[in-house]
Scaffold this active site. Structure first.
Site, PDB file in Angstrom:
ATOM      1  N   CYS A  26       0.658   2.928   5.778  1.00  0.00           N
ATOM      2  CA  CYS A  26       1.311   1.670   6.114  1.00  0.00           C
ATOM      3  C   CYS A  26       1.303   0.760   4.888  1.00  0.00           C
ATOM      4  O   CYS A  26       0.499   0.921   3.977  1.00  0.00           O
ATOM      5  CB  CYS A  26       0.621   0.980   7.290  1.00  0.00           C
ATOM      6  SG  CYS A  26      -1.097   0.479   6.966  1.00  0.00           S
ATOM      7  N   HIS A  77      -9.813   2.111  -1.254  1.00  0.00           N
ATOM      8  CA  HIS A  77      -8.368   1.914  -1.098  1.00  0.00           C
ATOM      9  C   HIS A  77      -7.823   1.037  -2.225  1.00  0.00           C
ATOM     10  O   HIS A  77      -7.531  -0.135  -2.007  1.00  0.00           O
ATOM     11  CB  HIS A  77      -8.119   1.284   0.278  1.00  0.00           C
ATOM     12  CG  HIS A  77      -6.686   1.002   0.600  1.00  0.00           C
ATOM     13  ND1 HIS A  77      -5.622   1.637  -0.012  1.00  0.00           N
ATOM     14  CD2 HIS A  77      -6.135   0.116   1.500  1.00  0.00           C
ATOM     15  CE1 HIS A  77      -4.491   1.156   0.489  1.00  0.00           C
ATOM     16  NE2 HIS A  77      -4.777   0.239   1.409  1.00  0.00           N
ATOM     17  N   CYS A 102       0.808  -1.222   0.000  1.00  0.00           N
ATOM     18  CA  CYS A 102       0.000   0.000   0.000  1.00  0.00           C
ATOM     19  C   CYS A 102       0.843   1.275   0.000  1.00  0.00           C
ATOM     20  O   CYS A 102       0.344   2.346  -0.350  1.00  0.00           O
ATOM     21  CB  CYS A 102      -0.929   0.012   1.213  1.00  0.00           C
ATOM     22  SG  CYS A 102      -1.944  -1.460   1.356  1.00  0.00           S
TER      23      CYS A 102
END
Length: 398
Positions: free
Chosen positions: A384, A354, A90
């Site tokens: 993160c 996301h 990510c």
């Protein structure tokens, strides 16, 4: 101000689509090419002036060879434009911006396009090439369960355990998820995301097409009562479908250049990138790695780690900004509460989605927008990444 400052001169992202939603027919490089072209067009820079492109992809390289190179070849950029695909889960989209930032700071480039993309709707199942026996059943793996060999549990499970250990329980996570939805709804009604988002044309039935103009995941009618009814996923303790983002598709890119290049070409500097940091910790430490990265930037700048005007912390789960703000506050709940009031002020990934490779770039452009709307200031974006990675980027708007 310095001629050598690295400034952002445009931002562009697609709407973020739901899993197997409106963007399902566009693969990752196609989404990336759209955002690349939109960013270049908004900047006013000729495509031939771009020195390099860095793009993040978070899930198995978009199931193809060198997907970012394919996005470049599908865009308006010349085929001579160097590129690199970045995989830090990510973190990837923010890492891509960090690489462009470093190139410009080192004098290796004047203009770099940076960001990332993801099409989780088109992520394939993994069929093993080798088998222990020629006869018998085959075990097919689904990478969207988001787990790995280094940790047996899915990330959602150990995130719940880590958050409880750090003093953030299920009720707090549900409350943050509700706040994320409500903040996003208010910002959307105010036209906040028009700064970063552009419409995407997608195929329709019988040779038709339609335009996707809005993010698909927000649930403005969410309530605490509804959230409390949801069971934790994968047998975990706190993470549910309501206090975590869904699986999403989308792309986001920014155009970076030296300040003297912007001035010479009559370009508006939207913001200045001040610094960038990468960190890593234990494989299950993802809820706190954004705090670690933010603290590192604050230490370099000689400032209080809580002294930012606006903070963006990617909501990989609702637990992530909650644990990270508590860590930045040194465990002081009152200080953490004040931090949270200026963290993800316009909603976060729990609401808008996301797409793994795109989110790091998305939170940077959302931060820039917020700082500009308040009349300037300094802010930080942090994210993160799988198995204990973290990135942070500090931004100033004069």
């Amino acid at each position: 101000m310095s001629d050598a400052d690295v400034v952002v001169v445009s931002v562009a992202r697609t709407p973020f689509g739901r899993f197997e939603g409106a963007l399902r027919d566009l693969d990752g490089p196609a989404l990336g090419a759209l955002a690349i072209d939109a960013g270049i067009a908004r900047s006013g820079i000729a495509a031939s002036a771009v020195d390099a492109l860095y793009g993040g992809v978070g899930m198995i390289a978009s199931a193809m060879l060198t997907p970012v190179r394919q996005a470049v070849l599908s865009s308006s950029l010349p085929e001579t434009t160097p590129s690199a695909t970045i995989d830090r889960a990510c973190c990837s989209g923010m890492t891509a911006i960090g690489m462009g930032f470093r190139d410009i700071r080192l004098g290796e480039a004047s203009v770099v396009v940076c960001g990332g993309f993801e099409s989780l709707s088109r992520t394939p199942l993994l069929w093993p090439r080798q088998r222990a026996r020629r006869l018998g059943d085959v075990c097919v793996e689904d990478p969207l369960l988001i787990r790995g060999r280094v940790v047996e549990q899915p990330i959602a499970v150990y995130t719940g355990e880590e958050s409880i250990r750090r003093g953030v329980g299920r009720a707090a996570q549900d409350a943050w998820a509700l706040e994320s939805q409500q903040r996003y709804a208010r910002a959307q009604a105010d036209g906040y995301f028009d700064f970063e988002r552009f419409a995407v044309e997608v195929p329709g039935p019988k040779g038709t097409s339609r335009w996707v103009t809005a993010d698909e995941s927000p649930r403005p009618d969410t309530s605490l009562e509804d959230l409390a009814k949801l069971k934790p996923v994968y047998g975990g303790k706190t993470v549910t479908a309501g206090n975590a983002p869904g699986l999403n598709d989308g792309a986001a890119f920014l155009v970076l250049c030296r300040r003297d290049f912007a001035r010479a070409n009559g370009l508006e500097a939207l913001a200045r990138i001040v610094d960038y940091a990468q960190v890593s910790g234990a494989p299950t430490s993802g809820t706190s790695t954004p705090a670690t990265a933010i603290a590192r930037l604050a230490d370099r700048a000689g400032m209080d780690a809580c002294g930012w005007d606006i903070i963006e912390i990617n909501e990989a789960y609702a637990a992530t900004p909650l644990v990270s703000t508590l860590a930045l506050a040194g465990g002081d709940a009152a200080v953490a509460g004040r931090l949270r009031s200026r963290t993800n002020m316009h909603g976060g990934a729990v609401a808008l989605g996301h797409p793994l490779g795109a989110s790091g770039a998305r939170i940077v452009m959302t931060l820039i927008n917020g700082l500009r709307r308040r009349g300037g200031g300094r802010g930080v974006a942090a994210i993160c990444g799988g198995f204990g990675q973290g990135d942070a980027m500090s931004i100033t708007v004069e």
